[in-house]
Structures are given as C-alpha cells and as structure tokens.
Scaffold this motif. Structure first.
Motif, PDB file in Angstrom:
ATOM      1  N   LEU A 169       5.744  -4.532   8.928  1.00 57.42           N
ATOM      2  CA  LEU A 169       6.185  -3.852  10.147  1.00 57.42           C
ATOM      3  C   LEU A 169       6.374  -2.353   9.907  1.00 57.42           C
ATOM      4  CD1 LEU A 169       8.733  -6.539  11.435  1.00 57.42           C
ATOM      5  CD2 LEU A 169       6.519  -5.974  12.458  1.00 57.42           C
ATOM      6  N   HIS A 170       6.917  -1.979   8.761  1.00 53.74           N
ATOM      7  CA  HIS A 170       7.031  -0.558   8.426  1.00 53.74           C
ATOM      8  C   HIS A 170       5.647   0.099   8.359  1.00 53.74           C
ATOM      9  CE1 HIS A 170      11.292  -0.312   7.895  1.00 53.74           C
ATOM     10  NE2 HIS A 170      11.341  -1.114   6.856  1.00 53.74           N
ATOM     11  N   TRP A 171       4.712  -0.581   7.747  1.00 55.39           N
ATOM     12  CA  TRP A 171       3.352  -0.046   7.601  1.00 55.39           C
ATOM     13  C   TRP A 171       2.686   0.140   8.973  1.00 55.39           C
ATOM     14  CZ3 TRP A 171      -1.569  -2.517   8.316  1.00 55.39           C
ATOM     15  CH2 TRP A 171      -2.657  -1.799   7.821  1.00 55.39           C
ATOM     16  N   LEU A 172       2.862  -0.836   9.848  1.00 59.65           N
ATOM     17  CA  LEU A 172       2.287  -0.733  11.191  1.00 59.65           C
ATOM     18  C   LEU A 172       2.917   0.430  11.965  1.00 59.65           C
ATOM     19  CD1 LEU A 172       2.124  -4.534  12.126  1.00 59.65           C
ATOM     20  CD2 LEU A 172       0.166  -3.002  11.725  1.00 59.65           C
ATOM     21  N   GLU A 173       4.216   0.605  11.825  1.00 63.41           N
ATOM     22  CA  GLU A 173       4.878   1.739  12.478  1.00 63.41           C
ATOM     23  C   GLU A 173       4.320   3.067  11.965  1.00 63.41           C
ATOM     24  OE1 GLU A 173       9.138   1.502  12.141  1.00 63.41           O
ATOM     25  OE2 GLU A 173       9.305   0.624  14.142  1.00 63.41           O
ATOM     26  N   ARG A 174       4.125   3.167  10.660  1.00 61.95           N
ATOM     27  CA  ARG A 174       3.571   4.393  10.091  1.00 61.95           C
ATOM     28  C   ARG A 174       2.176   4.673  10.627  1.00 61.95           C
ATOM     29  NH1 ARG A 174       5.117   2.174   4.972  1.00 61.95           N
ATOM     30  NH2 ARG A 174       2.954   2.251   4.246  1.00 61.95           N
ATOM     31  N   GLY A 175       1.456   3.604  10.961  1.00 64.44           N
ATOM     32  CA  GLY A 175       0.100   3.766  11.478  1.00 64.44           C
ATOM     33  C   GLY A 175       0.047   4.051  12.964  1.00 64.44           C
ATOM     34  N   GLY A 176       1.206   4.130  13.627  1.00 58.20           N
ATOM     35  CA  GLY A 176       1.225   4.448  15.042  1.00 58.20           C
ATOM     36  C   GLY A 176       1.024   3.262  15.961  1.00 58.20           C
ATOM     37  N   TYR A 177       1.153   2.058  15.448  1.00 59.61           N
ATOM     38  CA  TYR A 177       0.987   0.870  16.284  1.00 59.61           C
ATOM     39  C   TYR A 177       2.320   0.490  16.931  1.00 59.61           C
ATOM     40  CZ  TYR A 177      -3.399   0.414  13.735  1.00 59.61           C
ATOM     41  OH  TYR A 177      -4.648   0.667  13.188  1.00 59.61           O
ATOM     42  N   GLY A 178       2.214  -0.147  18.098  1.00 59.89           N
ATOM     43  CA  GLY A 178       3.412  -0.590  18.790  1.00 59.89           C
ATOM     44  C   GLY A 178       3.140  -0.837  20.267  1.00 59.89           C
ATOM     45  N   PRO A 179       3.951  -1.682  20.889  1.00 61.22           N
ATOM     46  CA  PRO A 179       5.081  -2.403  20.301  1.00 61.22           C
ATOM     47  C   PRO A 179       4.627  -3.458  19.295  1.00 61.22           C
ATOM     48  CG  PRO A 179       4.703  -3.144  22.545  1.00 61.22           C
ATOM     49  CD  PRO A 179       3.790  -1.984  22.334  1.00 61.22           C
ATOM     50  N   LEU A 180       5.551  -3.838  18.415  1.00 63.96           N
ATOM     51  CA  LEU A 180       5.277  -4.821  17.376  1.00 63.96           C
ATOM     52  C   LEU A 180       6.083  -6.083  17.656  1.00 63.96           C
ATOM     53  CD1 LEU A 180       5.581  -2.460  14.262  1.00 63.96           C
ATOM     54  CD2 LEU A 180       3.527  -2.988  15.602  1.00 63.96           C
ATOM     55  N   GLY A 181       5.467  -7.224  17.404  1.00 62.07           N
ATOM     56  CA  GLY A 181       6.149  -8.495  17.614  1.00 62.07           C
ATOM     57  C   GLY A 181       5.802  -9.476  16.520  1.00 62.07           C
TER      58      GLY A 181
END
Length: 462
Positions: free
Chosen positions: A182-194
């Motif tokens: 989840l941290h990695w996805l946030e760093r990549g600009g993805y979202g929302p995350l579930g």
C-alpha cells in the motif's frame, strides 16, 4: 439455516491433510503470540514498515487492454522474526495489473489476497482482475501468500500447511507485506486503494486493513470474525491431522502448561468458554472427524497396564489356587472337579472385568484428550486470527462483508459477529454455500468492491 450439501460433498473429494507435523515449535508459537500483540495494535504496527520500503519490478508485459507487472520484495516479517519463515517464503512476490488508460483522474487499485489453494495468480487474474479492468477500469495487485506458489516450501504437499503455526506466520507476513504494498502504491500515485480476498484471503485482508492508518475500502468475501471454527467445527476440520496434534498435546506439557498462559482476550475467552461448553454438552462426543484410533497414542501405556494386570491376577489366582487345593485335600476329593470349575470361572470373570475397567478408563482419557486438543486449537486460533484481537479499521462504513448463508466452511455460530466488532459495516448474504458462491457469485464480489470504492470517493474525494 442449514449447511450446503455441496460444501460437504466437495470436501470429501479432497484427501489432503492439514498440520501433519503438528502445532509447530513451542518457541515459534511464543514469538508469534508476542508479535500478535504488536500487529494487533494499529498505533504500533504502522511504524513497522517504512513508507519507502524497497519494492522491485522484475518484468513488464504489455497486453491489449492492460499492463502486467511482476515484482518482489523481502517480507518485512523476516526482519522482526528472523528464522520463523521457510527460506522459500521470505521473498514476497506479486503481480500488478493496470488498465492501459485510466478513465478519470483517479487510479483505483484493489489488493487481492489469496484464498486457500490459490497458488500463483491465474485464478485471481482471470476471475477478478481482468473483469475489473473491463467493468470499472480498476487496477488489481495480486500478492502471493507465503507457503503458496513460488513461496511454497519444497517439502510441503500442495496447500497443506505442515504446522498450525504456519497459518499464523502467513497472517503476520501478509499484514506487513500488505502495508509495504500500500505504501508503494501511494508513492506511485495510485488511489483510492482497497483490499479484498475470498475465504482465507478475505480474512487476511481484514487483518491487514485493520492496521492501515487511513480509511480504506475493504471487501472480505466468504470469511468471518475468526478462523477457529474453520478448523474445529467446519467441514475443513475433517482434514486436520488430529492424531498428531493430540499426540503432541499429550506428550509435550509445554503446550498445556505454558502456551495456554500466553492466550489473551479472544483466545483466552474462547478457551475458557470452550471448557464450560464441553462440561454441559455432548457436541464433542459426536464429532465425526474425530479419529477413534486416537487411543493408539496411549497404546504402550495400555499394553503395560494390561501386562501388569495379567501378572497381578495370575499371582493372585495362583495363591488362591494353592489355598483352595489344600482345603480340598483335607475335605476329600468328591467335589474337586466342581470347585476347580467354579474357581476358573470366577478368576476369568474377575480378569475380564479388570481389563474392561482399564479399557474404559483409557477410552475416557482418549475422549478427554480429543476435547482438550480441540479447545487448545480454538484458543490458539482465536489468539492469532480473531478480528477482535486487532484494531477496528479507521472507517468501518467502507467495509462490505459478503457471506454465504449456508457456508459449511466458515461457521458463524458461537462466535462474535463482524457487525458487532466493526459497527457500521455492511454484511451482504448470498444464497447457497461456500463452493457455490465461489463458483457462481464472483460478479457479486466485484460489485461489492465497486460499491465500497464509491463510498470512499463520496466521503473522502477532494
């Protein structure tokens, strides 16, 4: 509500055994129970995995409608509990599937954790990830479970975890690995995350989401508040190698004398409640997954008792015979044959009664050992898997639980309900059982994911 006949029938076709090596090393259980106290507390757990935890992409594949990336990273659990994971499981692997083009300013991604027997990625990719790209332009990250696929130990047969402790290692690893992802996805600009998962994957997703320090959509499918019932009263309990578990519980006092003392909250409560339940119920007497050959665990003891009883009886009978013979010689010989016959019948009857008494004692001890092993299983399972032992997710209104009404794999009787533990969550019940829901209700699972993400956007979109 009854249980699905299809669930029962399907289980009968599977011959594999679970936990063939037993409970696991007592020291491993101690370490896991202590670590559960940390990952069960979101304030403590969120500091275990840095936001810049290193993750690597190994391969990128371009397809007509999506891009598929394969990656890996070292499981954070290995840093905190070194040596507790098999070497093959230390490297976490994942597959990341995203659409070629995003249809809005958002780039939603759902992390899918694997259910029982879900090795590699093809099931989740085919049944969930690819349809989700077409239906909702939503990406999926498929994290591979420890002990599965590329992470399966060489001496493990298929999905059959060798030790009870392996399930707890898997859960602890997935909690930390999900945080890294989840941290990695946030760093990549993805979202929302579930997060989501089916069966065991849904339960693992619940544990992982409870430790995420932000609101997160969560859709656990075909899972419930604890895994204890799965392995003690559900149809999967028939696959448990109870003979080995009972043998270890009976011969290694560390489980009864030390491990039980480490149980906290749900684990301790369930163990105590189970003891009270057994005192007033015949349920355990009729469990058809019990192996009546459990008495073999005490075969040497039984043989020794029978041998001792035989020797003692023989000595007693010999003394009695000598005394009786002397009396007969004094009184005469007219009734000798009759007296001998009476003595022989009496001695055989006494011997038979003694053996029956000892066998009855052993049968009672066998039944007691079976009950204690089941209670111990319930206690340790609740300790490490009960949702009540973990923090409540930041926003339970983003949780949509999908459960089958006649699920024989995930018993709901006798355990706390999820809407009691997570006030504000939604529970959707499907007709049928575990297997039929998995085979025919995937579309409803995906719709629940879309609904949970929509709720997030309605509440938190900027």
């Amino acid at each position: 509500m009854g249980v699905s006949k299809l669930d029962i029938l399907y289980r009968r076709f599977l011959l594999s055994k679970l936990f063939i090596q037993g409970w696991g090393k007592p020291d491993d259980l101690r370490r896991l129970f202590e670590f559960r106290k940390t990952i069960g507390n979101r304030e403590k757990c969120q500091h275990l995995v840095p936001k810049d935890y290193p993750i690597f992409i190994d391969k990128i594949e371009e397809q007509t409608d999506c891009q598929i990336m394969d990656g890996h990273f070292v499981s954070p659990l290995d840093h905190y509990l070194p040596g507790i994971m098999p070497a093959e499981s230390i490297k976490a692997r994942f597959q990341f599937i995203v659409p070629k083009e995003w249809k809005s300013k958002y780039r939603p991604v759902c992390v899918h954790l694997a259910g029982t027997g879900d090795h590699f990625y093809w099931r989740r990719r085919t049944l969930m990830a690819r349809p989700m790209i077409k239906e909702a332009c939503m990406g999926s990250l498929l994290l591979e479970n420890p002990y599965y696929g590329y992470r399966k130990p060489k001496d493990q047969m298929r999905s059959s975890l060798r030790n009870v402790s392996d399930l707890f290692v898997m859960g602890g690893a997935l909690v930390l690995e999900s945080a890294a992802i989840l941290h990695w996805l946030e760093r990549g600009g993805y979202g929302p995350l579930g997060m989501t998962g089916i069966s065991m994957g849904g339960h693992m997703a619940s544990l992982a989401a409870s430790n995420w320090p932000k609101p997160i959509p969560l859709v656990p499918c075909l899972s419930w508040s604890t895994a204890s019932g799965v392995f003690t009263t559900g149809v999967l309990s028939k696959a448990v190698n109870w003979r080995e578990l009972e043998k270890q519980y009976a011969t290694e006092t560390v489980y009864e004398e030390e491990i039980i003392r480490l149980l906290e909250y749900c684990g301790a409560d369930s163990f105590k409640m189970g003891q009270d339940f057994v005192k007033n119920s015949s349920t355990f007497e009729n469990l058809d997954h019990r192996d009546l050959a459990t008495g073999m665990l005490d075969l040497n003891v039984k043989r020794e008792m029978m041998r001792t009883a035989t020797v003692t009886r023989f000595s007693t009978d010999t003394a009695a015979l000598n005394a009786s013979t002397q009396g007969i010689l004094l009184e005469g010989t007219s009734d000798t044959g009759c007296l001998n016959h009476q003595m022989s019948s009496t001695n055989i009857s006494k011997y038979s009664s003694s053996v029956k008494h000892e066998l009855l004692k052993m049968d009672k001890r066998k039944a007691s050992l079976a009950r204690e092993s089941i209670l111990f299983m319930k206690g340790v399972m609740d300790e490490c898997t009960h949702i009540g032992n973990f923090s409540v997710p930041v926003d339970p209104s983003l949780i949509i639980v999908v459960q089958a009404k006649e699920d024989a794999y995930i018993p709901r009787a006798g355990v706390r309900s999820l809407n009691e533990i997570w006030p504000g969550c939604e529970i959707r019940y499907l007709e049928g059982g575990h297997i039929s829901a998995y085979l025919f209700k995937q579309g409803l699972f995906r719709q629940a994911i879309y609904d949970a993400f929509d709720r997030f956007l309605q509440k938190y979109s900027v």
